[in-house]
Design an enzyme around this catalytic site. Structure first.
Site, PDB file in Angstrom:
ATOM      1  N   HIS A   1    -145.253 -45.285   2.658  1.00  0.00           N
ATOM      2  CA  HIS A   1    -146.009 -44.028   2.078  1.00  0.00           C
ATOM      3  C   HIS A   1    -145.522 -42.649   1.835  1.00  0.00           C
ATOM      4  O   HIS A   1    -145.719 -42.001   1.210  1.00  0.00           O
ATOM      5  CB  HIS A   1    -147.267 -43.861   3.221  1.00  0.00           C
TER       6      HIS A   1
ATOM      7  N   GLU B   1    -143.061 -45.234   6.625  1.00  0.00           N
ATOM      8  CA  GLU B   1    -142.025 -44.806   5.892  1.00  0.00           C
ATOM      9  C   GLU B   1    -142.143 -44.986   4.284  1.00  0.00           C
ATOM     10  O   GLU B   1    -141.738 -43.970   3.372  1.00  0.00           O
ATOM     11  CB  GLU B   1    -140.701 -45.236   6.233  1.00  0.00           C
TER      12      GLU B   1
END
Ligand code: PAF
Length: 281
Positions: free
Chosen positions: A37, A35
């Site tokens: 990234h 999440e």
């Protein structure tokens, strides 16, 4: 979304977007998307006409005894997540494309790379980061590049890189994304077994304890660090470092009189984890 392997192809795609007047956003990554990234990619998507994500496990930033060969890799999964998040170009070069035979250049930024993670991992680490990020900026020539605040020292290093080399790119630091129990998301969290996973939540609690100390008026470094150390010790964690530093140039901070970076690194189970919090005066 196109998966592109060569410098020439990514440059052609960027040139094409530029000819249409599009803003180019770059999200440099080593893959194993989570999440954190995806939050960088979403911000790049909201602010750019062309979103380029680089997926490259950069060997030069790993030390001899580090986890280069074990580093989680799953390009198919990453590509599916990138596509769903609206990425236009996934730049996934081979090592030889980034470091061709005869490659001989290293960027070293002194003064800010010898402390914190640089002291533990060795100077090669940020040399490797600075060199590959400079290459990515030269290859993609983005208007903006997006980095996670979890790697706080990396952001200081990248900001210094672009300042010193006059690289015309806006560096965007995106907030740390946490699991429900506060653990900062990291590709290395996959190394944690159940016991270590529970232990690892102490890092975020330590940062919160330090924050509470500052809020209660205990702003000197010794009190702030003692509050955080107590929380780590309660979970049996001996940090590699726990330090209070300037978020701009990483100089040591004695008193939290203006925003200060509290940074921690610790080995928990098989993982080396880092986390940080900006403490407000
Ligand atoms: O933060 C990372 O994933 C890496 O250090 C980076 C910036 C992609 C350079 O390899």
């Amino acid at each position: 979304m196109r998966i592109v392997r060569t410098v020439a192809d990514v440059r052609a795609a960027v040139a094409d977007a530029r000819s249409r007047g599009e803003i180019v956003g770059l999200v440099p990554t080593m893959g194993a998307f989570h999440e954190g990234h995806l939050s960088l990619i979403r911000q790049a998507r909201a602010e750019s006409g062309l979103v380029v994500v680089s997926l490259f496990v950069n060997p030069t930033q790993f030390g001899a005894n580090e986890d280069l060969s074990a580093y989680p890799r799953d390009e198919e999964r990453d590509a599916a997540l990138a596509r769903d998040a609206g990425v236009d170009i996934l730049f996934a070069p081979a090592v030889g494309e980034v470091y061709p035979d005869g490659f001989a250049t290293t960027i070293h930024i002194s003064g800010i790379t010898e402390v914190l993670c640089g002291a533990v991992r060795g100077p090669h680490h940020f040399d490797g980061v600075a060199t590959v990020v400079a290459k990515l900026f030269a290859i993609v020539a983005p208007d903006a590049a997006y980095f996670g605040q979890k790697d706080a020292q990396q952001i200081v290093v990248v900001r210094r890189l672009v300042r010193d080399l006059d690289i015309p790119v806006r560096i965007v630091a995106c907030p740390i994304v946490r699991e429900a129990d506060g653990l900062a998301m990291s590709s290395r969290n996959v190394y944690l077994d159940a016991e270590a996973r529970a232990q690892a939540t102490a890092l975020n609690r330590a940062l919160s304890a330090a924050e509470a100390a500052v809020a209660a008026g205990r702003t000197d470094a010794a009190s702030v660090l003692a509050a955080a150390h107590a929380e780590l010790a309660a979970s049996g964690i001996v940090p590699e470092y726990l330090e209070l530093r300037s978020p701009d140039d990483l100089r040591p901070v004695d008193v939290v009189a203006r925003p200060a970076l509290l940074a921690v690194a610790a080995r928990v189970g098989r993982a080396r984890l880092i986390d940080n919090r900006i403490l407000e005066a």
